[in-house]
Design a protein around this motif. Structure first.
Motif, PDB file in Angstrom:
ATOM      1  N   GLU A  18     -41.369  34.522  11.414  1.00 36.05           N
ATOM      2  CA  GLU A  18     -42.824  34.653  11.633  1.00 36.05           C
ATOM      3  C   GLU A  18     -43.107  35.576  12.817  1.00 36.05           C
ATOM      4  N   ALA A  19     -42.079  36.294  13.260  1.00 35.42           N
ATOM      5  CA  ALA A  19     -42.179  37.197  14.423  1.00 35.42           C
ATOM      6  C   ALA A  19     -42.609  36.451  15.680  1.00 35.42           C
ATOM      7  N   LYS A  20     -42.058  35.240  15.844  1.00 38.16           N
ATOM      8  CA  LYS A  20     -42.360  34.438  17.027  1.00 38.16           C
ATOM      9  C   LYS A  20     -41.070  34.092  17.774  1.00 38.16           C
ATOM     10  N   LEU A  21     -41.238  33.760  19.058  1.00 38.67           N
ATOM     11  CA  LEU A  21     -40.120  33.253  19.862  1.00 38.67           C
ATOM     12  C   LEU A  21     -40.120  31.744  19.739  1.00 38.67           C
ATOM     13  N   SER A  22     -39.005  31.149  19.327  1.00 38.34           N
ATOM     14  CA  SER A  22     -38.957  29.690  19.211  1.00 38.34           C
ATOM     15  C   SER A  22     -38.790  29.074  20.608  1.00 38.34           C
ATOM     16  N   LYS A  23     -39.087  27.783  20.698  1.00 33.96           N
ATOM     17  CA  LYS A  23     -38.930  27.067  21.982  1.00 33.96           C
ATOM     18  C   LYS A  23     -37.474  27.140  22.454  1.00 33.96           C
ATOM     19  N   THR A  24     -36.548  27.000  21.506  1.00 33.40           N
ATOM     20  CA  THR A  24     -35.118  27.051  21.842  1.00 33.40           C
ATOM     21  C   THR A  24     -34.746  28.412  22.422  1.00 33.40           C
ATOM     22  N   THR A  25     -35.245  29.470  21.804  1.00 33.67           N
ATOM     23  CA  THR A  25     -34.953  30.827  22.278  1.00 33.67           C
ATOM     24  C   THR A  25     -35.485  31.024  23.695  1.00 33.67           C
ATOM     25  N   ILE A  26     -36.728  30.625  23.928  1.00 36.42           N
ATOM     26  CA  ILE A  26     -37.330  30.786  25.264  1.00 36.42           C
ATOM     27  C   ILE A  26     -36.530  30.006  26.304  1.00 36.42           C
ATOM     28  N   HIS A  37     -27.795  35.965  34.935  1.00 38.41           N
ATOM     29  CA  HIS A  37     -27.605  37.067  33.990  1.00 38.41           C
ATOM     30  C   HIS A  37     -28.893  37.881  33.841  1.00 38.41           C
ATOM     31  N   VAL A  38     -28.762  39.088  33.335  1.00 35.01           N
ATOM     32  CA  VAL A  38     -29.927  39.952  33.109  1.00 35.01           C
ATOM     33  C   VAL A  38     -30.250  39.944  31.615  1.00 35.01           C
ATOM     34  N   VAL A  39     -31.498  39.636  31.284  1.00 36.38           N
ATOM     35  CA  VAL A  39     -31.932  39.652  29.884  1.00 36.38           C
ATOM     36  C   VAL A  39     -32.909  40.807  29.709  1.00 36.38           C
ATOM     37  N   SER A  40     -32.652  41.669  28.731  1.00 40.14           N
ATOM     38  CA  SER A  40     -33.526  42.822  28.517  1.00 40.14           C
ATOM     39  C   SER A  40     -33.818  43.014  27.030  1.00 40.14           C
ATOM     40  N   ILE A  41     -35.090  43.300  26.735  1.00 43.60           N
ATOM     41  CA  ILE A  41     -35.498  43.594  25.355  1.00 43.60           C
ATOM     42  C   ILE A  41     -35.192  45.063  25.063  1.00 43.60           C
ATOM     43  N   VAL A  42     -34.495  45.306  23.934  1.00 44.85           N
ATOM     44  CA  VAL A  42     -34.165  46.671  23.513  1.00 44.85           C
ATOM     45  C   VAL A  42     -34.577  46.775  22.041  1.00 44.85           C
ATOM     46  N   THR A  43     -35.739  47.376  21.799  1.00 44.06           N
ATOM     47  CA  THR A  43     -36.353  47.292  20.471  1.00 44.06           C
ATOM     48  C   THR A  43     -36.832  48.647  19.952  1.00 44.06           C
ATOM     49  N   GLY A  44     -36.963  48.712  18.636  1.00 48.09           N
ATOM     50  CA  GLY A  44     -37.572  49.888  18.021  1.00 48.09           C
ATOM     51  C   GLY A  44     -39.091  49.858  18.162  1.00 48.09           C
ATOM     52  N   ARG A  45     -39.633  48.700  18.461  1.00 48.95           N
ATOM     53  CA  ARG A  45     -41.081  48.557  18.582  1.00 48.95           C
ATOM     54  C   ARG A  45     -41.636  49.374  19.756  1.00 48.95           C
ATOM     55  N   PRO A  46     -42.901  49.783  19.611  1.00 45.57           N
ATOM     56  CA  PRO A  46     -43.566  50.386  20.773  1.00 45.57           C
ATOM     57  C   PRO A  46     -43.824  49.332  21.847  1.00 45.57           C
ATOM     58  N   ASN A  47     -44.073  49.777  23.070  1.00 50.11           N
ATOM     59  CA  ASN A  47     -44.347  48.839  24.160  1.00 50.11           C
ATOM     60  C   ASN A  47     -45.582  47.982  23.887  1.00 50.11           C
ATOM     61  N   ARG A  48     -46.583  48.554  23.184  1.00 49.20           N
ATOM     62  CA  ARG A  48     -47.819  47.801  22.926  1.00 49.20           C
ATOM     63  C   ARG A  48     -47.561  46.577  22.047  1.00 49.20           C
ATOM     64  N   LEU A  49     -46.462  46.606  21.282  1.00 48.13           N
ATOM     65  CA  LEU A  49     -46.156  45.481  20.395  1.00 48.13           C
ATOM     66  C   LEU A  49     -44.943  44.676  20.863  1.00 48.13           C
ATOM     67  N   SER A  50     -44.569  44.826  22.124  1.00 45.36           N
ATOM     68  CA  SER A  50     -43.424  44.079  22.650  1.00 45.36           C
ATOM     69  C   SER A  50     -43.764  43.311  23.916  1.00 45.36           C
ATOM     70  N   GLN A  51     -44.802  43.755  24.596  1.00 46.21           N
ATOM     71  CA  GLN A  51     -45.076  43.216  25.920  1.00 46.21           C
ATOM     72  C   GLN A  51     -45.422  41.727  25.913  1.00 46.21           C
ATOM     73  N   ALA A  52     -46.049  41.265  24.846  1.00 45.14           N
ATOM     74  CA  ALA A  52     -46.393  39.830  24.764  1.00 45.14           C
ATOM     75  C   ALA A  52     -45.121  38.976  24.806  1.00 45.14           C
ATOM     76  N   TYR A  53     -44.051  39.437  24.143  1.00 47.37           N
ATOM     77  CA  TYR A  53     -42.783  38.688  24.141  1.00 47.37           C
ATOM     78  C   TYR A  53     -42.136  38.750  25.529  1.00 47.37           C
ATOM     79  N   TYR A  54     -42.206  39.912  26.137  1.00 46.94           N
ATOM     80  CA  TYR A  54     -41.670  40.119  27.490  1.00 46.94           C
ATOM     81  C   TYR A  54     -42.326  39.121  28.448  1.00 46.94           C
ATOM     82  N   ASP A  55     -43.650  39.003  28.336  1.00 49.16           N
ATOM     83  CA  ASP A  55     -44.401  38.087  29.221  1.00 49.16           C
ATOM     84  C   ASP A  55     -44.096  36.627  28.912  1.00 49.16           C
TER      85      ASP A  55
END
Length: 269
Positions: A18-26, A37-55
């Motif tokens: 469903e393109a969501k972050l599960s509670k377990t994942t968070i 450790h360092v966690v970083s998002i590396v995606t094909g998506r544009p920043n406008r469609l990734s920032q909500a997950y980053y936050d």
């Protein structure tokens, strides 16, 4: 502690179906960060469609968008921010060939750029169904070189369009068809893919390549999975990706496959 850089693809990997972050994942990723450790998002998506997950994950690391073409730190200035672009003339050339290849939509994007031109409403969820006046792509509005171009095209003409772009502009850009049901071509600067971004992150954090763990599921993750000391393909990944990965998760992206694998690998439980 052996600090790891954890590079995460979003769709089909970190996100569920469903393109969501599960509670377990968070919870798992927050534990990994707490452990140093360092966690970083590396995606094909544009920043406008990734920032909500980053936050949602409460990240403070740089984020890599557009398959390696943009590296930046949301909400703050990062002195090593970078962006690869290509000549806007390539976009304008394709706009002129829209009828010929039955192109439904062309979008040109960058960190602060989103313009699109569509002949019909597309079913591609990444794009607004209706474009506002200031989002219309044309020779006047496209003032700067884009980082990424996405083209929705009739499937029977996809290969033909790809050949046209490669023949004319192949020295400057790479063309990649999307996996999945949508007939979409993605265009980016020549030779740039996710591993370019991951390598920059590793250098920035002074983390050796062998201490990079990367997770992915699609063809655009190939170089990143290959680059990482521990390249992990999702259970739901393409066969090509599984073939080059160091390991495959037991569970898929809808069963918290990445989180459960990471939890075990880093002994986070």
């Amino acid at each position: 502690m052996n600090q790891k850089l954890i590079a995460l693809d979003l769709d089909g990997t970190t996100l569920n179906n469903e393109a969501k972050l599960s509670k377990t994942t968070i919870a798992t990723l927050k534990k990994a960060i707490q452990a140093g450790h360092v966690v970083s998002i590396v995606t094909g998506r544009p920043n406008r469609l990734s920032q909500a997950y980053y936050d949602q994950l409460g990240l403070t690391s740089p984020m890599i968008n557009f398959n390696g073409s943009l590296g930046h730190m949301p909400h703050q200035h990062w002195q090593y921010e970078y962006q690869y672009t290509f000549d806007r003339g390539i976009v304008l050339d394709l706009l002129q060939h829209q009828q010929e290849f039955n192109i439904q939509m062309i979008a040109a994007e960058g960190k602060h750029l989103f313009l699109a031109h569509q002949n019909e409403t597309t079913q591609v969820g990444f794009f607004p169904a209706v474009l506002s006046h200031d989002q219309q792509l044309n020779a006047v509005t496209l003032k700067k070189n884009p980082t990424s171009m996405t083209i929705a095209v009739d499937r029977p003409l996809q290969k033909q369009l790809q050949s046209y772009i490669e023949d004319r502009f192949g020295n400057f850009v790479d063309v990649a068809p999307w996996g999945g049901p949508n007939s979409v071509l993605e265009i980016g600067a020549k030779g740039v893919q996710k591993a370019v971004g991951v390598e920059r992150l590793a250098n920035y954090y002074h983390i050796d390549r062998q201490n990079v763990i990367a997770f992915g599921d699609e063809h655009n993750d190939m170089e990143m999975i290959d680059y990482a000391g521990q390249g992990v393909a999702m259970n739901n990944a393409t066969n090509q990706l599984k073939a080059i990965a160091d390991d495959v998760t037991e569970l898929n992206n809808d069963q918290d496959g990445m989180a459960k694998y990471l939890s075990k690998a880093l002994k986070l439980a």
